[in-house]
Structures are given as C-alpha cells and as structure tokens.
Design a protein around this motif. Structure first.
Motif, PDB file in Angstrom:
ATOM      1  N   GLU A  45       0.819  -1.210   0.000  1.00  0.00           N
ATOM      2  CA  GLU A  45       0.000   0.000   0.000  1.00  0.00           C
ATOM      3  C   GLU A  45       0.858   1.267   0.000  1.00  0.00           C
ATOM      4  OE1 GLU A  45      -3.810  -1.927   2.377  1.00  0.00           O
ATOM      5  OE2 GLU A  45      -2.078  -1.199   3.501  1.00  0.00           O
ATOM      6  N   TYR A  76      -1.509  -4.593  -8.398  1.00  0.00           N
ATOM      7  CA  TYR A  76      -2.028  -3.482  -9.192  1.00  0.00           C
ATOM      8  C   TYR A  76      -1.237  -2.205  -8.924  1.00  0.00           C
ATOM      9  CZ  TYR A  76      -5.674  -2.069 -12.406  1.00  0.00           C
ATOM     10  OH  TYR A  76      -6.346  -1.689 -13.539  1.00  0.00           O
ATOM     11  N   THR A  96      -2.158  -4.804 -13.937  1.00  0.00           N
ATOM     12  CA  THR A  96      -2.551  -3.417 -14.210  1.00  0.00           C
ATOM     13  C   THR A  96      -2.685  -3.206 -15.706  1.00  0.00           C
ATOM     14  OG1 THR A  96      -1.045  -2.892 -12.383  1.00  0.00           O
ATOM     15  CG2 THR A  96      -2.062  -1.036 -13.548  1.00  0.00           C
ATOM     16  N   VAL A 112     -10.484   3.056 -12.802  1.00  0.00           N
ATOM     17  CA  VAL A 112      -9.967   2.042 -11.890  1.00  0.00           C
ATOM     18  C   VAL A 112     -10.511   2.316 -10.497  1.00  0.00           C
ATOM     19  CG1 VAL A 112      -7.897   1.015 -10.861  1.00  0.00           C
ATOM     20  CG2 VAL A 112      -7.844   1.834 -13.239  1.00  0.00           C
ATOM     21  N   THR A 114      -9.704   1.207  -6.706  1.00  0.00           N
ATOM     22  CA  THR A 114      -8.647   0.525  -5.967  1.00  0.00           C
ATOM     23  C   THR A 114      -8.934   0.525  -4.469  1.00  0.00           C
ATOM     24  OG1 THR A 114      -6.235   0.371  -5.706  1.00  0.00           O
ATOM     25  CG2 THR A 114      -7.186   2.597  -5.810  1.00  0.00           C
ATOM     26  N   SER A 115      -7.920   0.320  -3.673  1.00  0.00           N
ATOM     27  CA  SER A 115      -8.081   0.195  -2.220  1.00  0.00           C
ATOM     28  C   SER A 115      -7.946   1.569  -1.546  1.00  0.00           C
ATOM     29  CB  SER A 115      -7.064  -0.809  -1.671  1.00  0.00           C
ATOM     30  OG  SER A 115      -5.742  -0.479  -2.118  1.00  0.00           O
ATOM     31  N   THR A 119      -2.613   4.679  -2.742  1.00  0.00           N
ATOM     32  CA  THR A 119      -2.165   3.849  -3.859  1.00  0.00           C
ATOM     33  C   THR A 119      -2.540   4.441  -5.220  1.00  0.00           C
ATOM     34  OG1 THR A 119      -4.171   2.485  -3.965  1.00  0.00           O
ATOM     35  CG2 THR A 119      -2.462   1.801  -2.421  1.00  0.00           C
ATOM     36  N   ILE A 123      -0.806   3.807  -9.156  1.00  0.00           N
ATOM     37  CA  ILE A 123      -1.536   3.266 -10.308  1.00  0.00           C
ATOM     38  C   ILE A 123      -1.487   4.247 -11.469  1.00  0.00           C
ATOM     39  CG2 ILE A 123      -3.825   2.589 -11.134  1.00  0.00           C
ATOM     40  CD1 ILE A 123      -4.350   1.514  -8.291  1.00  0.00           C
ATOM     41  N   VAL A 139      -8.955   7.314 -11.396  1.00  0.00           N
ATOM     42  CA  VAL A 139      -8.572   6.237 -10.475  1.00  0.00           C
ATOM     43  C   VAL A 139      -9.178   6.610  -9.131  1.00  0.00           C
ATOM     44  CG1 VAL A 139      -6.726   4.929  -9.385  1.00  0.00           C
ATOM     45  CG2 VAL A 139      -6.426   5.807 -11.720  1.00  0.00           C
ATOM     46  N   ALA A 141     -10.463   5.583  -5.085  1.00  0.00           N
ATOM     47  CA  ALA A 141     -10.149   4.733  -3.937  1.00  0.00           C
ATOM     48  C   ALA A 141     -11.423   4.339  -3.199  1.00  0.00           C
ATOM     49  CB  ALA A 141      -9.210   5.465  -2.988  1.00  0.00           C
ATOM     50  N   GLY A 179      -8.960  -2.468  -9.244  1.00  0.00           N
ATOM     51  CA  GLY A 179      -7.565  -2.097  -9.091  1.00  0.00           C
ATOM     52  C   GLY A 179      -6.856  -2.678  -7.897  1.00  0.00           C
ATOM     53  N   CYS A 180      -7.059  -3.962  -7.638  1.00  0.00           N
ATOM     54  CA  CYS A 180      -6.358  -4.636  -6.536  1.00  0.00           C
ATOM     55  C   CYS A 180      -6.525  -6.136  -6.715  1.00  0.00           C
ATOM     56  CB  CYS A 180      -6.927  -4.198  -5.188  1.00  0.00           C
ATOM     57  SG  CYS A 180      -6.197  -5.028  -3.762  1.00  0.00           S
TER      58      CYS A 180
END
Length: 239
Positions: A45, A76, A96, A112, A114-115, A119, A123, A139, A141, A179-180
């Motif tokens: 992360e 990712y 990715t 995307v 993601t977490s 992060t 990406i 992107v 989160a 994205g993960c």
C-alpha cells in the motif's frame, strides 16, 4: 502450458484467492501455479512496500525450479514488471496493464477502483509508464485497506460499487477495472449492479498470457528488456 501467478504480498490467503480466480478462466491444458513471495509486506500500500515486493517477486520467480511458459505479476500499480522482463525469456504480464488494455476494447474510457487513496498515484504512474493513461477517466479509492477486502467482503463490495457508480456517473467511465488483486472474484457482482463491463486484472492477465504463449511471442530482448549484463551482484537472493 504452465503459468506462474505471483502475488506481490506475503498473505497466503490472497495468493489462494488469486490462484482460484486465475484457474476459473484458464483454458483446458493450462496449469496455474500460485506463488507467494518468501519475504515482504503482508499487503502492498505504498512505494516502500512496492519496491520491496518487486525484489521479492523476482526472487520468488527465479527460485521456482520447474519449467514455465509465462508469468503474471498480480499486483495493481506495483513496481517490478520490467525487472522480470529482463530476467525471463517467457512473456510477463502485469495485471494493471492487462486490465486497462482489455478495458480499452470495451469502451471509450475506463476507470480504476482501488483500495486506499495513497495507492492512487502509484496506479496513475504505472498507467502512464505503460502508455495506457490517455483513456483512463479516473482512479478512485474505495477507502479500504487490502486486508480489509478479505475480512469484510460485503463492506468491500459496497465500497467498490459506490466508487464504480460515481466513476460512471461523474467521470463518464464506460468500463470499470478492479484495481487490486485482493478484489479477485468481485467483477460479476459489480457488473450486475453498475451496468457496465467490469474487468478483473487477474483473469484478463491469464487470457493475455495464454494468447502470447500460443502465438509464440515474448518480450523483445534487443534493447530495453535485454538480459542484465554479467557482473558481480553482492547479496542478491536469486540465482
């Protein structure tokens, strides 16, 4: 055909989930081998953990002592794909790149999900480096740490879905990329609820790797990804 799917973190349960996801789309005759690094962080992360994972993934692949036809790096936005391409003669596919390139066949722009927010820059940088950024709408989160995705699947699903819907409504994304690697297995549920195609990087990477092997294609070795020059490397844990 044998494909190595390498988790970037040391969480064995995530390796197992990624492996199951990869096996779910593998063609008849394709053997999927899931690998967990021998050292590194339990989740990736940030930059420090990502650079550490890059070395750990290279070490884990080089320590594998059976023949294989392709490698998938299942992280990712992580570092390390280029190093593997220098070390190996077989195709190397990063999830990715696999997710984004697949998404570009399905819509004008992709987002995307993601977490953690920290992060997102990793990406974005990976997509720029790979030449895939131009058609990325955003992107976003989900706000959940990697390990939380596994600990509370329903909460994870709702958080990812919320950001996917915002991406479609506000960012004008037409495709969503998960994205993960820890999101493996959620694509169909997100697709049904968001109404747009959803690409899981692990499954996309498997089909791309299989295609490259069948076509007899691998990384060009004439310049950028030529094998490392012979020299003394002190303390390197791989062969």
């Amino acid at each position: 055909m044998r494909i190595l799917v390498v988790n970037v973190n040391t969480c064995e349960s995530i390796t197992q989930a990624i492996t199951r996801q990869a096996q779910s789309v593998a063609a008849l005759g394709t053997e999927i081998i899931g690998l967990t690094p021998h050292f590194g962080a339990e989740s990736i992360e940030g930059n420090f953990e990502s650079y550490l994972a890059a070395v750990a993934v290279m070490q884990r692949v080089m320590a594998y002592d059976q023949p294989f036809d392709a490698v998938i790096q299942a992280g990712y936005g992580e570092h390390g794909r280029e190093g593997l391409q220098e070390l190996l003669e077989v195709p190397v596919v990063d999830i990715t790149d696999a997710a984004a390139s697949t998404a570009m066949f399905l819509g004008h722009a992709y987002s995307v999900v993601t977490s953690l927010d920290r992060t997102v820059p990793l990406i974005e940088d990976r997509l720029r480096l790979s030449g895939l950024w131009q058609r990325c709408a955003s992107v976003r989160a989900s706000g959940l740490a990697v390990l939380e995705l596994e600990q509370d699947p329903e909460r994870a699903l709702q958080a990812i879905l919320q950001q996917a819907e915002i991406a479609v409504r506000e960012d004008k994304a037409e495709v969503i990329c998960l994205g993960c690697g820890g999101m493996a297995g959620l694509a169909e549920q997100i697709r049904q609820r968001s109404g747009v195609p959803v690409v899981d990087g692990v499954t996309a990477a498997v089909t791309l790797a299989e295609s490259l092997v069948r076509l007899g294609l691998s990384t060009s070795k004439v310049r950028t990804y030529a094998a490392p020059r012979a020299k003394a490397i002190v303390g390197w844990p791989a062969r």
